[in-house]
Structure formats: structure tokens, C-alpha cells
Design a protein around this motif. Sequence first.
Motif, PDB file in Angstrom:
ATOM      1  N   UNK A 197      31.138 -30.686  15.715  1.00 32.52           N
ATOM      2  CA  UNK A 197      30.103 -31.398  16.474  1.00 32.52           C
ATOM      3  C   UNK A 197      28.711 -31.178  15.893  1.00 32.52           C
ATOM      4  N   UNK A 198      28.643 -30.349  14.851  1.00 29.21           N
ATOM      5  CA  UNK A 198      27.341 -30.007  14.246  1.00 29.21           C
ATOM      6  C   UNK A 198      26.350 -29.515  15.294  1.00 29.21           C
ATOM      7  N   UNK A 199      26.848 -28.668  16.163  1.00 30.60           N
ATOM      8  CA  UNK A 199      26.067 -28.198  17.302  1.00 30.60           C
ATOM      9  C   UNK A 199      26.204 -26.683  17.456  1.00 30.60           C
ATOM     10  N   UNK A 200      25.085 -26.047  17.749  1.00 31.01           N
ATOM     11  CA  UNK A 200      25.082 -24.621  18.074  1.00 31.01           C
ATOM     12  C   UNK A 200      24.785 -24.456  19.558  1.00 31.01           C
ATOM     13  N   UNK A 201      25.215 -23.325  20.098  1.00 32.06           N
ATOM     14  CA  UNK A 201      25.059 -23.069  21.526  1.00 32.06           C
ATOM     15  C   UNK A 201      24.505 -21.670  21.768  1.00 32.06           C
ATOM     16  N   UNK A 202      23.868 -21.515  22.908  1.00 36.10           N
ATOM     17  CA  UNK A 202      23.460 -20.191  23.362  1.00 36.10           C
ATOM     18  C   UNK A 202      23.876 -20.080  24.834  1.00 36.10           C
ATOM     19  N   UNK A 203      24.926 -19.320  25.078  1.00 36.88           N
ATOM     20  CA  UNK A 203      25.373 -19.062  26.436  1.00 36.88           C
ATOM     21  C   UNK A 203      24.595 -17.878  26.977  1.00 36.88           C
ATOM     22  N   UNK A 204      23.892 -18.099  28.074  1.00 36.82           N
ATOM     23  CA  UNK A 204      23.036 -17.063  28.644  1.00 36.82           C
ATOM     24  C   UNK A 204      23.562 -16.708  30.037  1.00 36.82           C
ATOM     25  N   UNK A 205      24.014 -15.488  30.175  1.00 33.02           N
ATOM     26  CA  UNK A 205      24.525 -15.001  31.455  1.00 33.02           C
ATOM     27  C   UNK A 205      23.604 -13.918  32.020  1.00 33.02           C
ATOM     28  N   UNK A 206      23.754 -13.651  33.306  1.00 33.30           N
ATOM     29  CA  UNK A 206      22.963 -12.603  33.962  1.00 33.30           C
ATOM     30  C   UNK A 206      21.486 -12.749  33.637  1.00 33.30           C
ATOM     31  N   UNK A 207      20.982 -13.938  33.802  1.00 30.55           N
ATOM     32  CA  UNK A 207      19.596 -14.211  33.440  1.00 30.55           C
ATOM     33  C   UNK A 207      18.621 -13.421  34.302  1.00 30.55           C
ATOM     34  N   UNK A 208      17.529 -13.026  33.682  1.00 32.19           N
ATOM     35  CA  UNK A 208      16.485 -12.249  34.333  1.00 32.19           C
ATOM     36  C   UNK A 208      15.174 -13.025  34.281  1.00 32.19           C
ATOM     37  N   UNK A 209      14.252 -12.738  35.189  1.00 35.05           N
ATOM     38  CA  UNK A 209      12.937 -13.421  35.131  1.00 35.05           C
ATOM     39  C   UNK A 209      12.255 -13.256  33.781  1.00 35.05           C
ATOM     40  N   UNK A 210      12.458 -12.131  33.116  1.00 41.79           N
ATOM     41  CA  UNK A 210      11.826 -11.910  31.804  1.00 41.79           C
ATOM     42  C   UNK A 210      12.448 -12.754  30.697  1.00 41.79           C
ATOM     43  N   UNK A 211      13.525 -13.472  31.005  1.00 39.40           N
ATOM     44  CA  UNK A 211      14.088 -14.405  30.032  1.00 39.40           C
ATOM     45  C   UNK A 211      13.374 -15.761  30.069  1.00 39.40           C
ATOM     46  N   UNK A 212      12.471 -15.928  31.017  1.00 30.33           N
ATOM     47  CA  UNK A 212      11.722 -17.179  31.120  1.00 30.33           C
ATOM     48  C   UNK A 212      10.917 -17.428  29.852  1.00 30.33           C
ATOM     49  N   UNK A 213      11.131 -18.588  29.244  1.00 25.69           N
ATOM     50  CA  UNK A 213      10.482 -18.906  27.972  1.00 25.69           C
ATOM     51  C   UNK A 213      10.881 -20.312  27.551  1.00 25.69           C
ATOM     52  N   UNK A 214      10.189 -20.802  26.541  1.00 27.76           N
ATOM     53  CA  UNK A 214      10.660 -21.989  25.825  1.00 27.76           C
ATOM     54  C   UNK A 214      11.587 -21.492  24.725  1.00 27.76           C
ATOM     55  N   UNK A 215      12.783 -22.043  24.670  1.00 29.60           N
ATOM     56  CA  UNK A 215      13.783 -21.628  23.694  1.00 29.60           C
ATOM     57  C   UNK A 215      13.853 -22.658  22.568  1.00 29.60           C
ATOM     58  N   UNK A 216      13.781 -22.149  21.339  1.00 30.36           N
ATOM     59  CA  UNK A 216      13.773 -22.997  20.156  1.00 30.36           C
ATOM     60  C   UNK A 216      15.024 -22.748  19.314  1.00 30.36           C
ATOM     61  N   UNK A 217      15.612 -23.839  18.864  1.00 28.29           N
ATOM     62  CA  UNK A 217      16.714 -23.771  17.913  1.00 28.29           C
ATOM     63  C   UNK A 217      16.134 -23.804  16.508  1.00 28.29           C
ATOM     64  N   UNK A 218      16.770 -23.100  15.602  1.00 28.72           N
ATOM     65  CA  UNK A 218      16.272 -23.073  14.244  1.00 28.72           C
ATOM     66  C   UNK A 218      17.430 -23.053  13.250  1.00 28.72           C
ATOM     67  N   UNK A 219      17.156 -23.495  12.033  1.00 32.51           N
ATOM     68  CA  UNK A 219      18.188 -23.623  11.001  1.00 32.51           C
ATOM     69  C   UNK A 219      17.659 -23.128   9.666  1.00 32.51           C
ATOM     70  N   UNK A 220      18.530 -22.428   8.969  1.00 33.09           N
ATOM     71  CA  UNK A 220      18.200 -21.930   7.637  1.00 33.09           C
ATOM     72  C   UNK A 220      19.310 -22.367   6.693  1.00 33.09           C
TER      73      UNK A 220
END
Length: 127
Positions: free
Chosen positions: A76-99
Motif C-alpha cells: 500500500x506504500x503506507x506507513x503507520x504509527x499505532x499509538x496506545x495509552x495516549x497521554x496529554x504530553x503526546x499532544x502535538x502535530x505529528x509529521x511523517x518523513x522519508x529517507x
Amino acid sequence: QVQLVESGGGLVQAGDSLRLSCAASGRAISESVMGWFRQAPGKEREFVAAINWSGTSTYYTDSVKGRFTISSDNAKNTAYLQMNSLKPEDTAVYYCTLKPGIGGTPQYVRESQWDYWGQGTQVTVSS
């Protein structure tokens, strides 16, 4: 031209889960290292996780180990980030990146080590 499009962000409560997706075009992720960074309000952008071209090696920042899981689906040419047990300090803009390149252990924690970036998706965790 490489394009990365993130999706899956949102507003959740502490302890909830979210899965972010990053759809890549213009380059096969099977020939690339994929990663996630995040930037909280008033803070610098920081490394979160990365995965190598084959999906056999991953690397995480300490604060998300055991809670977040990075994965990829080359078909699918797709990456994922599964985030569990989220905390308030995880609040942010999340960016995908490629190298480009297949590399080894994807221990690329500096922004300057990455070549392509998505526009970001907001994740807000309420207490």
C-alpha cells in the motif's frame, strides 16, 4: 516528486488509542526508511519512531517505547504509527518523513537526516 500525506489524527482522551497513516507517492517505501516526528506547542520538533525498508528494524524515542508501534505496508506504500495509552504530553502535530535508501537500524533522530516531510496531522490528548 515524493509526497507524504498523513491522516488519522484527532482529539482523544488520555488512555485512548489512535492510528496514524502516512501514504507515500513518488517513491516506493520498500526502498526507503520511514519515520515519524512530532512538534508540541512551543517546543522543537522531536523524533518519535522509524522503520527500515524491510520492516525488520525499528527505533523509538524512549518516551513512547512500549506504547507506540511503527509499521509499514509496502503493497500500500503506507506507513503507520499505532499509538496506545495516549497521554496529554503526546499532544502535538505529528509529521511523517522519508529517507531514501535501505539503510540498517533506522536510528535517524535528527531532522537534517530526513529528506521528505508531510504536512502533519494534529493529535490532541485531553486529561
